[in-house]
Design a protein around this motif. Structure first.
Motif, short mmCIF file in Angstrom:
data_model
loop_
_atom_site.label_atom_id
_atom_site.label_comp_id
_atom_site.label_asym_id
_atom_site.label_seq_id
_atom_site.Cartn_x
_atom_site.Cartn_y
_atom_site.Cartn_z
N THR C 72 12.93 -15.31 75.28
CA THR C 72 12.57 -15.78 76.61
C THR C 72 11.27 -15.14 77.08
OG1 THR C 72 13.19 -15.74 78.91
CG2 THR C 72 14.10 -14.00 77.55
N PHE C 73 10.46 -15.93 77.74
CA PHE C 73 9.21 -15.40 78.30
C PHE C 73 9.35 -15.16 79.80
CE2 PHE C 73 7.86 -17.37 74.40
CZ PHE C 73 7.03 -16.41 73.87
N GLU C 74 10.59 -15.19 80.23
CA GLU C 74 10.81 -15.12 81.67
C GLU C 74 10.31 -13.82 82.28
OE1 GLU C 74 14.26 -14.90 84.79
OE2 GLU C 74 14.83 -15.98 82.96
N ASN C 75 10.43 -12.73 81.52
CA ASN C 75 9.98 -11.44 82.03
C ASN C 75 8.49 -11.47 82.35
OD1 ASN C 75 12.53 -10.08 81.70
ND2 ASN C 75 12.15 -10.31 79.50
N TYR C 76 7.74 -12.11 81.45
CA TYR C 76 6.30 -12.20 81.67
C TYR C 76 5.98 -13.12 82.84
CZ TYR C 76 5.71 -9.73 77.30
OH TYR C 76 5.75 -8.78 76.34
N LEU C 77 6.69 -14.27 82.84
CA LEU C 77 6.42 -15.24 83.90
C LEU C 77 6.69 -14.63 85.27
CD1 LEU C 77 7.89 -18.45 82.27
CD2 LEU C 77 5.49 -17.83 82.62
N ARG C 78 7.78 -13.85 85.36
CA ARG C 78 8.12 -13.25 86.64
C ARG C 78 7.04 -12.28 87.10
NH1 ARG C 78 13.48 -10.97 85.82
NH2 ARG C 78 12.25 -9.27 85.00
N LEU C 79 6.53 -11.49 86.14
CA LEU C 79 5.52 -10.50 86.50
C LEU C 79 4.18 -11.14 86.87
CD1 LEU C 79 6.17 -7.80 83.77
CD2 LEU C 79 6.48 -7.52 86.22
N LEU C 80 3.91 -12.30 86.25
CA LEU C 80 2.59 -12.87 86.43
C LEU C 80 2.52 -13.99 87.45
CD1 LEU C 80 1.38 -12.85 82.72
CD2 LEU C 80 0.80 -11.25 84.55
N ALA C 258 11.64 2.72 89.15
CA ALA C 258 12.59 3.35 90.05
C ALA C 258 13.39 2.29 90.81
CB ALA C 258 11.85 4.27 91.02
N GLU C 259 12.73 1.18 91.15
CA GLU C 259 13.40 0.17 91.94
C GLU C 259 14.34 -0.71 91.12
OE1 GLU C 259 11.06 -2.32 94.65
OE2 GLU C 259 9.89 -0.51 95.08
N TYR C 260 13.92 -1.02 89.90
CA TYR C 260 14.72 -1.93 89.07
C TYR C 260 15.15 -1.17 87.83
CZ TYR C 260 11.93 -4.96 92.02
OH TYR C 260 11.29 -5.52 93.08
N ALA C 261 15.97 -0.13 88.02
CA ALA C 261 16.21 0.88 86.99
C ALA C 261 16.72 0.32 85.68
CB ALA C 261 17.16 1.93 87.51
N THR C 262 17.46 -0.77 85.69
CA THR C 262 18.05 -1.20 84.44
C THR C 262 17.33 -2.38 83.81
OG1 THR C 262 19.56 -2.55 85.72
CG2 THR C 262 20.37 -0.41 84.97
N ASP C 263 16.25 -2.80 84.45
CA ASP C 263 15.54 -3.95 83.93
C ASP C 263 14.58 -3.54 82.82
OD1 ASP C 263 14.39 -6.36 83.43
OD2 ASP C 263 13.27 -6.48 85.30
N TRP C 264 15.15 -3.12 81.68
CA TRP C 264 14.30 -2.65 80.59
C TRP C 264 13.39 -3.75 80.04
CZ3 TRP C 264 13.21 2.18 79.57
CH2 TRP C 264 14.07 3.18 80.06
N PRO C 265 13.89 -4.98 79.83
CA PRO C 265 12.97 -6.01 79.34
C PRO C 265 11.78 -6.21 80.28
CG PRO C 265 15.21 -6.75 79.15
CD PRO C 265 15.26 -5.47 79.94
N GLY C 266 12.04 -6.19 81.58
CA GLY C 266 10.95 -6.34 82.54
C GLY C 266 9.96 -5.19 82.43
N LEU C 267 10.49 -3.98 82.27
CA LEU C 267 9.64 -2.80 82.16
C LEU C 267 8.79 -2.85 80.88
CD1 LEU C 267 9.10 -0.13 83.63
CD2 LEU C 267 10.74 0.94 82.11
N MET C 268 9.40 -3.32 79.81
CA MET C 268 8.66 -3.42 78.55
C MET C 268 7.56 -4.49 78.68
SD MET C 268 9.79 -1.15 76.48
CE MET C 268 10.18 -0.08 77.86
N ALA C 269 7.90 -5.59 79.34
CA ALA C 269 6.89 -6.63 79.54
C ALA C 269 5.73 -6.08 80.38
CB ALA C 269 7.51 -7.84 80.22
N ALA C 270 6.07 -5.30 81.41
CA ALA C 270 5.03 -4.70 82.26
C ALA C 270 4.18 -3.73 81.45
CB ALA C 270 5.66 -4.00 83.45
N SER C 271 4.84 -2.91 80.61
CA SER C 271 4.09 -1.98 79.77
C SER C 271 3.16 -2.73 78.83
CB SER C 271 5.04 -1.13 78.92
OG SER C 271 5.87 -0.37 79.73
#
Lengths: 320, 365, 300
Positions: C72-80, C258-271
Motif C-alpha cells: 500500500t502507498f497509503e502512508n505516503y499519500l497521507r503524508l503528502l 510522539a503523537e502517533y506512537a504506533t504508526d511505524w509504517p507512517g514513521l518509516m514513510a516519513a523517514s
C-alpha cells in the motif's frame, strides 16, 4: 649602477626578522583585504567566539531557572566540584568511553576493510561505494527511528531473525536491557559512520604510489607484506586524522542516544552530551551544564592538540 | 608604443629587498631582456611594471606618464605569462576577445580584431577550441594573440618560451624576433636563459639578488662583463674564473697562483691589476680565447685535464689549474686524455681581470 | 638429469598455485567484507522501505511479514496530501526544512566565497586563525554553544524563528566552507587573474569573470555539504523552535512519532521522504561531496 654582490647573503638573515612591523600596523596596511573576510569574521565572532566565552563565564555561576541572567550568583568552582564528585559523572564518563572507543574502533576497521576492498577496479564499484555512503548522508534522526523499529521488542526484525535462526527463544528487548542497550546503539553509530572512515581512507589509498607497490612485488613481498610495509605507512597520516575526527564526532554525538534511548534504561546509555542537554534544558541548570561543557571542552582541547600535531607531523614528513 | 623608464625602483617585503634601487630606460620600440638566475628579482621587476605588485619606492613611467598608482588595466600594457594563463573555461576566440570586451568594444569591432590577430598568428582554425585541447606551441600563440589584439603600448613577457620543448623554442624565438621587428613594439622580456636574451634582445639587463648588475647591448655584456657575476652568467659554457694574486717584480707585474706558478702580465693588464683594492685578482677567460699545449710552452701555465666532452664540431676540455677549473675549446681532431698534464696559454688581449675583493671588473687605468 | 626432471613436476605446479592462492584469498576476503557491509548497510534501509509499504496492522505482526501481503502507498499519500491534518503538518515541516537549508546554504556560500578567496590570495595576519577556527568548530560539541546561543537568540528576539537556525547553520558551516574553498582557490593559478587585470578587468571583474567560474566545483561541493548538514541538523532546531508550524523535519519527525506512537509504517514513510532530498543530492553530486569530505584531511 649599484653593484653589491655581498648583499645577496644579507637577504637571508633579514627574512627571519620579517615579523618586525607591528601587528596593528600590518592590519591597517591590509585593511582592504579584510573587507573580504569581515562578514565571515563578524558572524563567527557572534556565533562561535562569544558563546565559548559565555559558556566559560556561566560555569562559575548558579543560574536561575527562569534564565534571567542578571540574577545569576557567583559560586566559583562549586559547579565543577559538584560534577566531579558526583557518582553519575563516573558512570556517564564510563559510558562515554565505551561508546567512543568501540564506535571509533569498529568504524575505522570496517572502513579500512571496505576501502581496501574497493581500491581496485571492478564492475559496480561506484554504485557500491555510493550505497555504502548513504547511511552517512541521511539524517541521524531518521536512522535512529529506523533502527528503533529494527530493535522493536515485539515486532522488530532483528529479534524475529534471531528467533528464526535459533539464537534465542524469544525476541530480545535490546533497548530496554541495561546490558544490551549501549552495544545496540553503538551498532547504529557504526552503521552511520563507518563509511566516513571508508571514504577518507579510500582517498588516502590514492596517494599510495603504484610504482612502490610494483617495486615491492618485484622485491618478492607477498600481498600481506605489501599491505603492511607499503600501504599502511602511507595511510598513517590519513588514519590519524580519521580516527581523531571519529573520536571527536563520537564524543559529540547526541542524536542517536537521545532518540533511541534518551539515556536510559537506568542511565545505561547516558553519555556526556545527553547528560549536559538534560541538565541544561531538562532541569534548566545552565551553570552546572556550562561547567560540564567546559570539562568536555578541556578534553577536546587535549584531543585538538594531538590533532594539530598529527596534521603538522604529516607536513614535516612531506618537507623532509 | 612607448618608452618605459624605471627610476630607483624598490620592492621590499619587510627587510627583504626583491628589487633594490633598479634604474633603467627602455627606449620606444626596443626589445629589452631581463635576465638572471631564479629569485634575482627579474619577474618581480616585470610585475612592478605591469602593476601586479605594489611598488615600495621609486618611479615607473610608461610613455612619459607616472604609473606608480595606476591599476594594471589602466597602464595599457599586455603580458604573456610563462604558463600562458589562458582562461581554461573560455574558447580561444573568447580568450582573445576578453581584453576587448573589458574595454567595451562593439561586437563587430571585437570580431574584426580577433580575426586579424588570429590570421597573423595562424590560429584561425583553433578559435572554437578550449585551451586544454591545444598543444604547447598553439597555447603559446594564443597567449601571444591575446597580447596582440589590442595593440598596447608595451609588451611584457615572462619567460614565454620556457614551457616549450627545445625545437619549438628555437622556432618561436625566431618568430618572436620577427614579430618585434614587424611591430616595432616595446618589449620587456624576462628569461633565465641567457641565450634567448643574447639572440633576441637589443639590450639586456642582468639582475642578481635584486640588484641590476649590468644594462647594455648583448655584445657589450658578453664582451665587457661589469663584474664576476655577469661574467659567469652570460655565455655558455661560462667564463672560467681563476683566483690569483698580483705580485710585482720591479716594474713587472705577474699573477701568482697558490701552487706557485706565475704568469707575467702585459703592461696594459698590469695597470689594471694594480688598480685592485687588494692584491687578490681574478683572471677570467672564455673558452675560445684559451690555448692548450701538450708540451711545456713559455708563458703557458701547467694544469691537468679533468674531463673531455666532445659535442660534435667542438670538444670542450676542463683543465684543473690547482683548484680552479679552466674550460678550453678544441678542434675535435686534437687528442687529449683525462689526467694528462697540459699547459694553458691565455691571450693577454682577451683576458678579463676582476678585483678579488669587490668582484668588479678592473677598469683600464 | 633424468632424476631432476622426474622430481620437478611435483613442486612445479605447486609453486604457481601457492603464489596465486594468497592473491585469491585476499580478493575473496575483500569480496566477503564488501558483501557483509552491503547487507549491513542496505538491510535497515530496505526494511524501512518495506515497512513503509505495509498497513499498520500488517506491520504489527509476529513473526513479521517479510514482504507485505498487501502493498500500500497509503502512508505516503497521507503524508503528502495537504488536505488531511497529518499531511498538512508534515508538508509544513518539509517546506520549513527546505527553506532553512537553502537559505543558510546560499548565505553561507555568499559569505564564504570572498573570505576563502582572501585567505588564498592575500597575506595578512590571522591566516592561521582560520585553521584554528576550523578545528575549534570541529572540536566543540554543539551543546557547548547551545546554552549561550539560546540566551543570545532570546535576547535578539530570534527564538522560535527560522532566522536563528539560518544564522547558526551558516556560521557553523563557514570554517569548513572557507577551508574547502581556499583549497580550490589555491589550485587556480594567480596568473589567470593577473592576466585578466592586465586585459583590462578590475580586481572584482577578474574574480567574477575568471575565478568564480573556475571555482564552481568547489562552490558546489561546499554547498551540498552545507545543505546536507543543515537538512539533518537536529539539536539547535530542537532547542530554538517551539511552535509547531515552525519545526523542521528532524524535530517534526520526533513530534510526529510522539503523537502517533504506533504508526511505524507512517514513521518509516516519513523517514524515507526525509531522506530522499539528501540522498538524491548526494547521488547526483557524489564526486563533489566526497571531495568536500576528504579534501582537508588528505591534503593538509
Amino acid at each position: 649602477m649599484t653593484i653589491d654582490v655581498a648583499h645577496q647573503g644579507g637577504a637571508v638573515p633579514a627574512s627571519s626578522r620579517r615579523r618586525r612591523p607591528g601587528l596593528l600596523r600590518r592590519i591597517v596596511q591590509n585593511r582592504n583585504d579584510y573587507a573580504y573576510i569581515a562578514p565571515a569574521l563578524i558572524v563567527m565572532a557572534l556565533v562561535i567566539a562569544y558563546p565559548i566565552y559565555y559558556t566559560v563565564e556561566l560555569s562559575f555561576f548558579k543560574t536561575p531557572a527562569n534564565l534571567a541572567m542578571d540574577q545569576k550568583i557567583f559560586v566559583g568552582l562549586d559547579n565543577y566540584w559538584t560534577i566531579l564528585t558526583s557518582k553519575s559523572f563516573r558512570d556517564v564518563t564510563y559510558n562515554t568511553l565505551i561508546w567512543t572507543i568501540f564506535s571509533t574502533f569498529f568504524a575505522y576497521v570496517l572502513g579500512l576493510g571496505a576501502a581496501l576492498a574497493l581500491n581496485r577496479e571492478f564492475v559496480g564499484r561506484g554504485v557500491l561505494r555510493a550505497v555504502l555512503l548513504v547511511p552517512y548522508v541521511i539524517s541521524a534522526v531518521a536512522a535512529s527511528y529506523v533502527w528503533k523499529w529494527l530493535y522493536h521488542s515485539d515486532f522488530g526484525v532483528i529479534g524475529a531473525l534471531s528467533v528464526q535462526f535459533g539464537f534465542t527463544d524469544r525476541p530480545i528487548n535490546f533497548l530496554d536491557n541495561i546490558y544490551t542497550a549501549l552495544p545496540a546503539i553503538i551498532v547504529v553509530n557504526i552503521w552511520k559512520e563507518f563509511s566516513f572512515a571508508m571514504i577518507m581512507l579510500l582517498a588516502g589509498l590514492q596517494t599510495v604510489p603504484d610504482q612502490l607497490l610494483r617495486a615491492a612485488q618485484v622485491d618478492g613481498a607477498n600481498a600481506w607484506q605489501r599491505f603492511w610495509h607499503v600501504t599502511m605507512p602511507h595511510l598513517k597520516g590519513v588514519s590519524m586524522v580519521t580516527i581523531l575526527l571519529l573520536v571527536v564526532t563520537n564524543l559529540n554525538s547526541f542524536i542517536i542516544p537521545w532518540i533511541m534511548t534518551g539515556g536510559g534504561p537506568a542511565g545505561a546509555t547516558d553519555i556526556w552530551i545527553t547528560q549536559i542537554y538534560q541538565l541544561a534544558f531538562g532541569r534548566i541548570r545552565f551553570g552546572l551544564a556550562s561547567a560540564y561543557s567546559v570539562i568536555l571542552f578541556i578534553v577536546m582541547m587535549l584531543l585538538g592538540y594531538f590533532y594539530v600535531k598529527a596534521l603538522t607531523r604529516g607536513d614535516e614528513a612531506k618537507s623532509e | 608604443m612607448a618608452e618605459v623608464v624605471l627610476n630607483e625602483v624598490v620592492k621590499s617585503y619587510g627587510n627583504v629587498y626583491a628589487v633594490n634601487h633598479v634604474s633603467l630606460t627602455v627606449a620606444d620600440g626596443e626589445f629589452v631582456a631581463l635576465v638572471g638566475p631564479s629569485g634575482c628579482g627579474k619577474t618581480t621587476t616585470l610585475s612592478l611594471v605591469a602593476g601586479l605588485n605594489e611598488i615600495t619606492g621609486g618611479e615607473i613611467h610608461i610613455g612619459g606618464r607616472l604609473v606608480n598608482d595606476l591599476d594594471p588595466k589602466d597602464r595599457d600594457i599586455a603580458m604573456v605569462f610563462q604558463n600562458y594563463a589562458l582562461y581554461p573555461n573560455k574558447s580561444v576566440f573568447k580568450n582573445l576577445a576578453f581584453p576587448l570586451q573589458m574595454r567595451k568594444l562593439s561586437k563587430a569591432e571585437i570580431e574584426r580584431k580577433v580575426m586579424s590577430a588570429a590570421k597573423v598568428l595562424d590560429i584561425v582554425h583553433l578559435l572554437e577550441r578550449k585551451p586544454r585541447e591545444l598543444s604547447g606551441g598553439q597555447q603559446q600563440r594564443v597567449a601571444l594573440g591575446r597580447a596582440l589584439v589590442r595593440d598596447p603600448r608595451v609588451f611584457l613577457m615572462d619567460e614565454p618560451l620556457s614551457n616549450l620543448d627545445a625545437k619549438l623554442r628555437v622556432q618561436m624565438r625566431t618568430e618572436l624576433k620577427r614579430f618585434h621587428q614587424d611591430l616595432q613594439a616595446t618589449v620587456i622580456y624576462v628569461t633565465h636563459d641567457q641565450l634567448e636574451a643574447v639572440t633576441m634582445a637589443d639590450k639586456m639587463a642582468v639582475m642578481n639578488g635584486g640588484f641590476l648588475q649590468q644594462y647594455d647591448s648583448p655584445k657589450n655584456v658578453f664582451g665587457n662583463p661589469a663584474n664576476m657575476f655577469v661574467a659567469s652568467f652570460v655565455g655558455s659554457p661560462a667564463m672560467s674564473l681563476i683566483p690569483l694574486e698580483a705580485v710585482t717584480h720591479g716594474s713587472d707585474v705577474a699573477l701568482r697562483s697558490p701552487e706557485g706558478w706565475e704568469m707575467p702580465l702585459s703592461p696594459q693588464n698590469a695597470r689594471k691589476a694594480l688598480g685592485s683594492t687588494t692584491s687578490k685578482v681574478v683572471l677570467g677567460a672564455r673558452h675560445s680565447t684559451v690555448r692548450l699545449h701538450q708540451a711545456e710552452t713559455p708563458g703557458a701555465v701547467p694544469g691537468v685535464v679533468y674531463t673531455v666532452e666532445p659535442t660534435g664540431d667542438i670538444t670542450f676540455v676542463q683543465v684543473f689549474l690547482g683548484d680552479a677549473v679552466v674550460i678550453v675549446s678544441l678542434d675535435p681532431s686534437f687528442v687529449v686524455e683525462p689526467d694528462q698534464k697540459v699547459w694553458i696559454e691565455f691571450d693577454q688581449e682577451r683576458i678579463h681581470l676582476f678585483d678579488g675583493a669587490t668582484e668588479k671588473a678592473l677598469p683600464a687605468a | 638429469m633424468s632424476t631432476q626432471t622426474a622430481s620437478k613436476p611435483a613442486p612445479m605446479p605447486a609453486t604457481p598455485v601457492r603464489t596465486r592462492k594468497p592473491i585469491d584469498w585476499w580478493r575473496w576476503a575483500g569480496r566477503g567484507i564488501l558483501a557483509f557491509l552491503l547487507i549491513f548497510t542496505a538491510l535497515p534501509m530496505a526494511w524501512m522501505v518495506i515497512t513503509s509499504l505495509k498497513t499498520q496492522l500488517a506491520a504489527l505482526q509476529y513473526p513479521p511479514q517479510w514482504w507485505p501481503e498487501e502493498v500500500t502507498f497509503e502512508n505516503y499519500l497521507r503524508l503528502l496530501s495537504p488536505n488531511n491534518a497529518i499531511g498538512h503538518e508534515f508538508l509544513q515541516y518539509f517546506w520549513n526544512s527546505l527553506y532553512v537549508s537553502i537559505l543558510s546554504t546560499v548565505l553561507g556560500v555568499v559569505v564564504a566565497v570572498p573570505a576563502a578567496y582572501a585567505f588564498s590570495r592575500f597575506r595578512f595576519p590571522g591566516r592561521q586563525a582560520l585553521f584554528f577556527s576550523v578545528l575549534l568548530r570541529n572540536m566543540f560539541p554543539a551543546v557547548v554553544f547551545l546554552m549561550p546561543l539560546f540566551l543570545m537568540m532570546k535576547w535578539l528576539g530570534l527564538v522560535n524563528t527560522h532566522g536563528s537556525l539560518i544564522l547558526t547553520y551558516l556560521t557553523f558551516g563557514l570554517p569548513l566552507s572557507i577551508w574547502l574553498l581556499k583549497g580550490f582557490y589555491d589550485n587556480i593559478p594567480p596568473q589567470l587573474e593577473q592576466a585578466a587585470r592586465i586585459d583590462g578587468a578590475t580586481r572584482f571583474q577578474a574574480f567574477f569573470h575568471i575565478v568564480m567560474p573556475l571555482s564552481s566545483p568547489g562552490i558546489i561541493a561546499t554547498a551540498i555539504y552545507a545543505f546536507i548538514m543543515a537538512w539533518n541538523e537536529y539539536v539547535y532546531a530542537l532547542t530554538f523552535l517551539n511552535s509547531k508550524e515552525m519545526l523542521t523535519l528532524p524535530v517534526g519527525l520526533q513530534r510526529f512519532f510522539a503523537e502517533y506512537a504506533t504508526d511505524w509504517p507512517g514513521l518509516m514513510a516519513a523517514s524515507f521522504i526525509m531522506s530522499v532530498p539528501v540522498v538524491v543530492l548526494f547521488l547526483v553530486l557524489q564526486k563533489y561531496f566526497v571531495r568536500a569530505l576528504t579534501e582537508g584531511a588528505v591534503k593538509s
